[in-house]
Motif scaffolding. Sequence first.
Motif, PDB file in Angstrom:
ATOM      1  N   LEU A   7      33.326 -42.147 -33.548  1.00 32.27           N
ATOM      2  CA  LEU A   7      32.314 -41.244 -32.987  1.00 32.27           C
ATOM      3  C   LEU A   7      31.236 -40.949 -34.019  1.00 32.27           C
ATOM      4  O   LEU A   7      30.039 -40.884 -33.686  1.00 32.27           O
ATOM      5  CB  LEU A   7      32.972 -39.951 -32.515  1.00 32.27           C
ATOM      6  CG  LEU A   7      34.020 -40.081 -31.399  1.00 32.27           C
ATOM      7  CD1 LEU A   7      34.521 -38.695 -30.989  1.00 32.27           C
ATOM      8  CD2 LEU A   7      33.467 -40.824 -30.201  1.00 32.27           C
ATOM      9  N   TYR A  70      27.085 -40.067 -26.694  1.00 38.78           N
ATOM     10  CA  TYR A  70      26.431 -39.526 -27.893  1.00 38.78           C
ATOM     11  C   TYR A  70      26.419 -37.999 -27.863  1.00 38.78           C
ATOM     12  O   TYR A  70      26.786 -37.332 -28.850  1.00 38.78           O
ATOM     13  CB  TYR A  70      25.004 -40.060 -27.976  1.00 38.78           C
ATOM     14  CG  TYR A  70      24.154 -39.359 -29.020  1.00 38.78           C
ATOM     15  CD1 TYR A  70      24.294 -39.650 -30.372  1.00 38.78           C
ATOM     16  CD2 TYR A  70      23.217 -38.393 -28.640  1.00 38.78           C
ATOM     17  CE1 TYR A  70      23.515 -39.000 -31.335  1.00 38.78           C
ATOM     18  CE2 TYR A  70      22.443 -37.735 -29.594  1.00 38.78           C
ATOM     19  CZ  TYR A  70      22.598 -38.049 -30.925  1.00 38.78           C
ATOM     20  OH  TYR A  70      21.830 -37.398 -31.867  1.00 38.78           O
ATOM     21  N   SER A  73      29.904 -36.710 -28.231  1.00 36.59           N
ATOM     22  CA  SER A  73      30.394 -36.970 -29.585  1.00 36.59           C
ATOM     23  C   SER A  73      29.871 -35.931 -30.563  1.00 36.59           C
ATOM     24  O   SER A  73      30.600 -35.478 -31.459  1.00 36.59           O
ATOM     25  CB  SER A  73      29.973 -38.363 -30.055  1.00 36.59           C
ATOM     26  OG  SER A  73      30.575 -39.357 -29.250  1.00 36.59           O
TER      27      SER A  73
END
Length: 297
Positions: A7, A70, A73
């Motif tokens: 991540l 994204y 994360s």
Amino acid sequence: MIDIKALQCWVALVQNHSFSATAEKLALSQPSVSKIIHTLENELNVALLYKGENGRKRLVQPTEIGQRVYDRSQQILNQVNLLQQEVADYRKLKSGTLRIGMSLLGSRLLTPVFFRFHQQCPDIELAFIESGTRDIEAALLDNRLDAGQLLLPVSDEFNHIPLCDYPLMVLFPRKRLANIPESISLRSLRDESFILFSRGFALYERIVNACRDQGFEPNVVCCTSQWELLRDMVEKEIGIALLPRYYTDDFDSKVFAAVPLTDPAINWRLSMAWPRHKKLTPALKAWLNVVRQEFAQ
């Protein structure tokens, strides 16, 4: 299972728009970054990056689901950072709560310890439970307290630091005694009215059992958990009391007479105890160090 490092790599890639820049930032090789992203896509079973023309080269542009990964994360990594900071603060004594059990007679002994501990660990919250030593012992074993004051001797289930050892004194109204004797035997008090600490308290049990060993049942006219009330009732001539010299030394000698109890002598011996097999937290270690320093003097 998704790797936190994967991540971190994905977030860095989206932010840097470049495999080479991401590799440099993370101190990895470019093939390693490509492999991590490829593995993450396989884990999630989605494409995170748009492919170039004819699918030959991937653009560093997240797909719709890649953008969601994204965003999520970033949230996960923020929580990980907060967790790491919380653990670091805990280990550095910047946060946490320390639960201390204080006996109803013993809290006054700990005032200097509270002051020094707060100086050393100002961000640790102290939570107090004031009760009898029997209740404190049970709370320690049930993990409702981290440490607490117990009368000596303590059971083998605990480690302890001795705090004090004071003889019990017989407290009379001063006007009752024309001449204060050097000591008074417990047997000579068989006809007196006793004002004792509450039933169920270890000190109550010790006094009553000592009287029975001397062949009499004490005439207990009142029980209280407050030593100030006990003192005031003696002043009003309701009865006599047995109190540690630690307290009676501060009483007005014009109002009270405090005479050492003998035959048998009973001592108030208090300790700071904690369960023998308990893993010591940083806060508890700091507390016990302060206790040792204070009571070694």
